[in-house]
Design an enzyme around this catalytic site. Structure first.
Site, mmCIF file in Angstrom:
data_model
loop_
_atom_site.group_PDB
_atom_site.id
_atom_site.type_symbol
_atom_site.label_atom_id
_atom_site.label_comp_id
_atom_site.label_asym_id
_atom_site.label_seq_id
_atom_site.Cartn_x
_atom_site.Cartn_y
_atom_site.Cartn_z
ATOM 1 N N ASN A 120 46.624 49.075 39.438
ATOM 2 C CA ASN A 120 45.190 48.984 39.134
ATOM 3 C C ASN A 120 44.526 50.215 39.734
ATOM 4 O O ASN A 120 44.385 50.309 40.953
ATOM 5 C CB ASN A 120 44.640 47.681 39.759
ATOM 6 C CG ASN A 120 43.125 47.606 39.691
ATOM 7 O OD1 ASN A 120 42.483 48.371 38.968
ATOM 8 N ND2 ASN A 120 42.551 46.683 40.434
ATOM 9 N N TRP A 121 44.145 51.139 38.863
ATOM 10 C CA TRP A 121 43.608 52.409 39.366
ATOM 11 C C TRP A 121 42.119 52.325 39.719
ATOM 12 O O TRP A 121 41.540 53.303 40.171
ATOM 13 C CB TRP A 121 43.842 53.523 38.331
ATOM 14 C CG TRP A 121 45.301 53.823 38.095
ATOM 15 C CD1 TRP A 121 46.375 53.310 38.777
ATOM 16 C CD2 TRP A 121 45.852 54.719 37.113
ATOM 17 N NE1 TRP A 121 47.549 53.819 38.283
ATOM 18 C CE2 TRP A 121 47.264 54.695 37.260
ATOM 19 C CE3 TRP A 121 45.299 55.551 36.129
ATOM 20 C CZ2 TRP A 121 48.111 55.460 36.457
ATOM 21 C CZ3 TRP A 121 46.145 56.311 35.329
ATOM 22 C CH2 TRP A 121 47.543 56.263 35.491
ATOM 23 N N GLU A 160 36.719 42.321 43.183
ATOM 24 C CA GLU A 160 35.608 43.290 43.209
ATOM 25 C C GLU A 160 34.578 42.944 42.135
ATOM 26 O O GLU A 160 33.378 43.117 42.333
ATOM 27 C CB GLU A 160 36.163 44.718 43.057
ATOM 28 C CG GLU A 160 36.839 45.183 44.337
ATOM 29 C CD GLU A 160 38.015 46.123 44.158
ATOM 30 O OE1 GLU A 160 38.148 46.740 43.084
ATOM 31 O OE2 GLU A 160 38.826 46.225 45.106
ATOM 32 N N GLU A 185 45.475 37.402 44.908
ATOM 33 C CA GLU A 185 45.056 38.533 45.727
ATOM 34 C C GLU A 185 44.101 38.047 46.814
ATOM 35 O O GLU A 185 42.894 37.923 46.567
ATOM 36 C CB GLU A 185 44.333 39.570 44.858
ATOM 37 C CG GLU A 185 45.188 40.149 43.755
ATOM 38 C CD GLU A 185 44.704 41.532 43.336
ATOM 39 O OE1 GLU A 185 45.485 42.476 43.477
ATOM 40 O OE2 GLU A 185 43.548 41.665 42.909
ATOM 41 N N GLY A 225 42.850 46.434 49.944
ATOM 42 C CA GLY A 225 42.360 47.715 50.436
ATOM 43 C C GLY A 225 42.173 47.758 51.947
ATOM 44 O O GLY A 225 41.544 48.675 52.474
ATOM 45 N N SER A 259 47.219 45.288 49.408
ATOM 46 C CA SER A 259 47.919 46.239 50.294
ATOM 47 C C SER A 259 49.434 46.236 50.125
ATOM 48 O O SER A 259 50.183 46.400 51.096
ATOM 49 C CB SER A 259 47.529 45.996 51.761
ATOM 50 O OG SER A 259 46.139 46.168 51.937
ATOM 51 N N GLY A 316 46.806 48.449 44.163
ATOM 52 C CA GLY A 316 45.646 49.332 44.078
ATOM 53 C C GLY A 316 45.972 50.697 44.670
ATOM 54 O O GLY A 316 46.530 51.566 44.014
ATOM 55 N N GLY A 317 45.650 50.873 45.942
ATOM 56 C CA GLY A 317 45.786 52.173 46.616
ATOM 57 C C GLY A 317 47.133 52.845 46.402
ATOM 58 O O GLY A 317 47.192 54.038 46.052
HETATM 59 P P1 PGA Z 1 45.173 47.353 47.193
HETATM 60 O O1 PGA Z 1 44.383 46.725 45.935
HETATM 61 O O2 PGA Z 1 46.623 47.445 46.802
HETATM 62 O O3 PGA Z 1 44.538 48.698 47.411
HETATM 63 O O4 PGA Z 1 44.964 46.426 48.349
HETATM 64 C C1 PGA Z 1 44.942 45.674 45.189
HETATM 65 C C2 PGA Z 1 43.982 45.248 44.109
HETATM 66 O O5 PGA Z 1 42.766 45.263 44.326
HETATM 67 O O6 PGA Z 1 44.420 44.864 43.002
#
Ligand code: PGA
Length: 252
Positions: free
Chosen positions: A10-11, A97, A167, A173, A213, A234-235
């Protein structure tokens, strides 16, 4: 039916168009293990260009959100048909988010998910508890409510029409990951709720991803859990050097 592991990037609202194309290319250029599926979710303006890069590969393309109507006066929204035209076959819905910053409710998430399904786009329904909810001992109630409301009036013929992503909000994050045991507990519980909503056979086919994460150092342990069927990243999905080792997680 065996659940094929799904490693999804997920960018979010990162990458320029050129960076998105480069990142997709860097991932697509590597031979991917045949026993797993990879998915990339760039920002909407990059979908079409990334679709071109992914053409003739097995990598799936996803949108980060989706509207429920095919067209109409919905300023700022993107319809499932437009996403399909751009090359997407999957769409994330209900990301925390969206829920937290943009006040998306379970009802709205349900509309988005239903619209995606009707258009033949596979929705990835994100659910997860906040730190306050975990500390109050209400994690499972939160997950059950989000599943029941997000999936209200949904009928599935096969479990692979839907993906769920657990999640925990406190792990997104933040560098804090749920332990493998915490993830398995939540995933096992979600599967039992899915069995109640649909039936046991369909629940066994639905992939439940873990997100929060995920990185090359913790992916093997998470993926070793029986009900962890993939990762929403994500990251660590923003760089090929961290996403490729996640795709190539080791099975035990
Ligand atoms: P993260 O994000 O890997 O940066 O914690 C995951 C996500 O929001 O799908």
């Amino acid at each position: 039916m065996q659940r094929i592991p799904l490693l999804a990037g997920n960018w979010k609202m990162f990458t320029t168009l050129a960076e998105a194309v480069d990142l997709a290319r860097a991932i697509a250029d590597h031979p991917l293990p045949a026993d797993r599926q990879v998915m990339l979710a760039p920002s909407a303006p990059a979908l079409h260009a990334v679709a071109e890069v992914l053409r003739d590969t097995d990598i799936a393309l996803a949108a980060q959100n989706v509207c429920w109507e095919d067209k109409g006066a919905f300023t700022g929204e993107i319809s499932p048909l437009m996403l399909k035209e751009a090359g997407a076959t999957m769409a994330i819905v209900g990301h925390s988010e969206r829920r937290q910053i943009f006040a998306e409710t379970d009802e709205l998430v349900n509309k988005r998910l239903t619209g995606a399904l009707q258009a033949g786009i596979t929705p990835i329904l994100c659910i997860g508890e906040t730190l306050t909810e975990r500390e109050a001992g209400s994690t499972m109630t939160t997950l059950e409510n989000q599943l029941r409301q997000g999936l209200a009036h949904v009928n599935l013929i096969r479990g692979d029409e839907l993906v769920v992503a657990y999640e925990p909000v406190w792990a997104i994050g933040t560098g804090k990951t749920a332990s493998a045991a915490q993830a398995q507990e939540a995933h096992g519980f979600c599967r039992s709720v899915l069995a109640d909503i649909f039936d046991k056979a369909i629940a066994q086919q639905i992939r439940i991803l873990y997100g929060g994460s995920v990185n090359p150092a913790n992916v093997d342990e998470l993926m070793a859990e029986a009900d962890v069927d993939g990762a929403l990243v994500g990251g660590a999905a923003l760089k090929a050097e961290t996403f490729l080792p996640i795709i190539n997680f080791k099975t035990q």
